[in-house]
Motif scaffolding. Structure first.
Motif, short mmCIF file in Angstrom:
data_model
loop_
_atom_site.label_atom_id
_atom_site.label_comp_id
_atom_site.label_asym_id
_atom_site.label_seq_id
_atom_site.Cartn_x
_atom_site.Cartn_y
_atom_site.Cartn_z
N UNK A 184 35.76 39.18 37.95
CA UNK A 184 35.85 38.29 36.83
C UNK A 184 36.65 38.63 35.56
N UNK A 185 37.80 38.47 35.33
CA UNK A 185 38.49 38.91 34.05
C UNK A 185 39.25 37.48 33.63
N UNK A 186 39.73 38.01 32.38
CA UNK A 186 40.64 36.94 31.72
C UNK A 186 42.03 37.18 32.45
N UNK A 187 42.56 37.93 33.07
CA UNK A 187 43.98 38.18 33.57
C UNK A 187 44.07 36.98 34.42
N UNK A 188 45.16 36.50 34.40
CA UNK A 188 45.84 35.54 35.19
C UNK A 188 46.44 36.09 36.40
N UNK A 189 45.63 35.86 37.48
CA UNK A 189 45.95 36.59 38.90
C UNK A 189 46.05 35.46 39.77
N UNK A 190 46.24 34.21 39.67
CA UNK A 190 45.96 33.11 40.47
C UNK A 190 47.02 33.18 41.79
N UNK A 191 48.35 33.43 41.44
CA UNK A 191 49.31 33.26 42.37
C UNK A 191 48.99 34.44 43.29
N UNK A 192 48.68 35.79 42.73
CA UNK A 192 48.43 36.93 43.92
C UNK A 192 47.23 36.68 44.70
N UNK A 193 46.18 36.03 43.83
CA UNK A 193 45.03 35.80 44.69
C UNK A 193 45.07 35.02 45.69
N UNK A 194 45.83 34.05 45.42
CA UNK A 194 46.04 33.07 46.77
C UNK A 194 47.08 33.42 47.67
N UNK A 195 48.04 34.19 47.33
CA UNK A 195 48.92 34.87 48.41
C UNK A 195 48.06 35.94 49.17
N UNK A 196 47.16 36.70 48.67
CA UNK A 196 46.39 37.36 49.52
C UNK A 196 45.61 36.76 50.24
N UNK A 242 39.31 35.16 45.95
CA UNK A 242 38.91 33.60 45.74
C UNK A 242 38.18 33.45 44.55
N UNK A 243 37.20 34.27 44.29
CA UNK A 243 36.26 34.09 43.10
C UNK A 243 36.84 34.25 42.02
N UNK A 244 37.65 35.23 41.59
CA UNK A 244 38.05 35.18 40.46
C UNK A 244 39.09 34.02 39.87
N UNK A 245 39.86 33.66 40.69
CA UNK A 245 40.84 32.49 40.43
C UNK A 245 39.77 31.28 40.35
N UNK A 246 39.01 30.96 41.18
CA UNK A 246 38.17 29.79 40.92
C UNK A 246 37.49 29.89 39.54
N UNK A 247 36.88 30.88 39.49
CA UNK A 247 36.00 31.00 38.06
C UNK A 247 37.02 30.89 36.88
N UNK A 248 38.35 31.26 37.04
CA UNK A 248 39.36 31.37 35.66
C UNK A 248 39.57 29.76 35.55
N UNK A 249 39.96 29.29 36.72
CA UNK A 249 40.24 27.61 36.68
C UNK A 249 39.23 26.86 36.27
N UNK A 250 38.03 27.17 36.64
CA UNK A 250 36.84 26.39 36.28
C UNK A 250 36.48 26.65 34.80
N UNK A 251 36.34 27.80 34.35
CA UNK A 251 35.86 28.36 33.07
C UNK A 251 36.91 28.42 31.79
N UNK A 306 47.39 35.56 53.21
CA UNK A 306 47.64 36.81 54.24
C UNK A 306 46.44 37.06 54.94
N UNK A 307 45.54 37.03 54.21
CA UNK A 307 44.14 37.50 55.21
C UNK A 307 44.09 36.37 56.06
N UNK A 308 43.93 35.14 55.85
CA UNK A 308 43.76 34.14 56.67
C UNK A 308 44.80 34.04 57.85
N UNK A 309 45.98 34.53 57.54
CA UNK A 309 47.15 34.50 58.50
C UNK A 309 46.88 35.72 59.59
#
Length: 128
Positions: free
Chosen positions: A63-75, A6-15, A78-81
Motif C-alpha cells: 500500500x503506497x501513495x504512488x499512482x499505479x492504477x493502470x499498471x495494476x489493472x493491466x497486470x 488489486x489491493x493497492x489500487x482498490x485501497x488508493x481509490x477508496x482512501x 494479463x494474469x486472468x488472460x
C-alpha cells in the motif's frame, strides 16, 4: 497472486479522497498531521487519505501513495488472460486425448477375441 496488484489500487481509490477526524493537519509536524489528545496513537494514521496510506505503508509495503492504477489493472488482466488460456488448452487436451477409443495392449486378449476360443462352450445355454 492477483491480489498483489488489486489491493493497492482498490485501497488508493477508496482512501485517497477521504478525510479522517482523529487528526488535524500540522505543517510543522514531520508527518504532516497531529493526532487529537483523546485518540490513541494506534488509532490515528493521518488526517487525509494520502497520509493514512503513507502511515499504513510502513507495515504493509504494497500500500503506497504512488499512482499505479493502470499498471495494476493491466497486470491483473494479463494474469486472468494467462489463466484463461491455460484453462482452454487443458480443456482441449483433455477432450482430444481422452475422447479417443482405448487401445487394447494385451495381445493375448486380442487373439482370444478374434478367434472366439473364449466364448465356445461357456456361454448361456451353450454348455456341453
Amino acid at each position: 497472486l492477483p491480489l498483489r496488484w488489486t489491493l493497492p489500487s482498490f485501497s488508493q481509490e477508496e482512501v485517497r479522497v477521504s478525510v479522517y477526524g482523529q487528526a488535524r493537519e500540522d505543517p510543522n509536524s514531520p508527518v504532516g498531521y497531529v493526532c487529537d489528545a483523546n485518540v490513541l496513537p494506534q488509532q490515528c494514521f493521518g488526517r487525509t487519505g494520502l497520509q493514512v496510506l503513507d502511515s499504513v505503508s510502513t507495515v504493509y509495503p504494497t500500500l503506497s501513495t504512488e499512482r499505479t492504477f493502470m499498471k495494476d489493472c493491466l497486470l491483473t488482466i494479463a494474469i486472468a488472460s494467462a489463466f484463461k488460456i491455460f484453462h482452454v488448452l487443458l480443456f482441449f487436451r483433455a477432450t482430444l486425448t481422452y475422447g479417443k477409443p482405448l487401445k487394447i495392449r494385451d495381445e493375448n486378449y486380442k487373439s482370444k477375441r478374434l478367434t472366439g476360443t473364449e466364448a465356445k462352450g461357456k456361454g448361456a445355454g451353450g454348455g456341453n
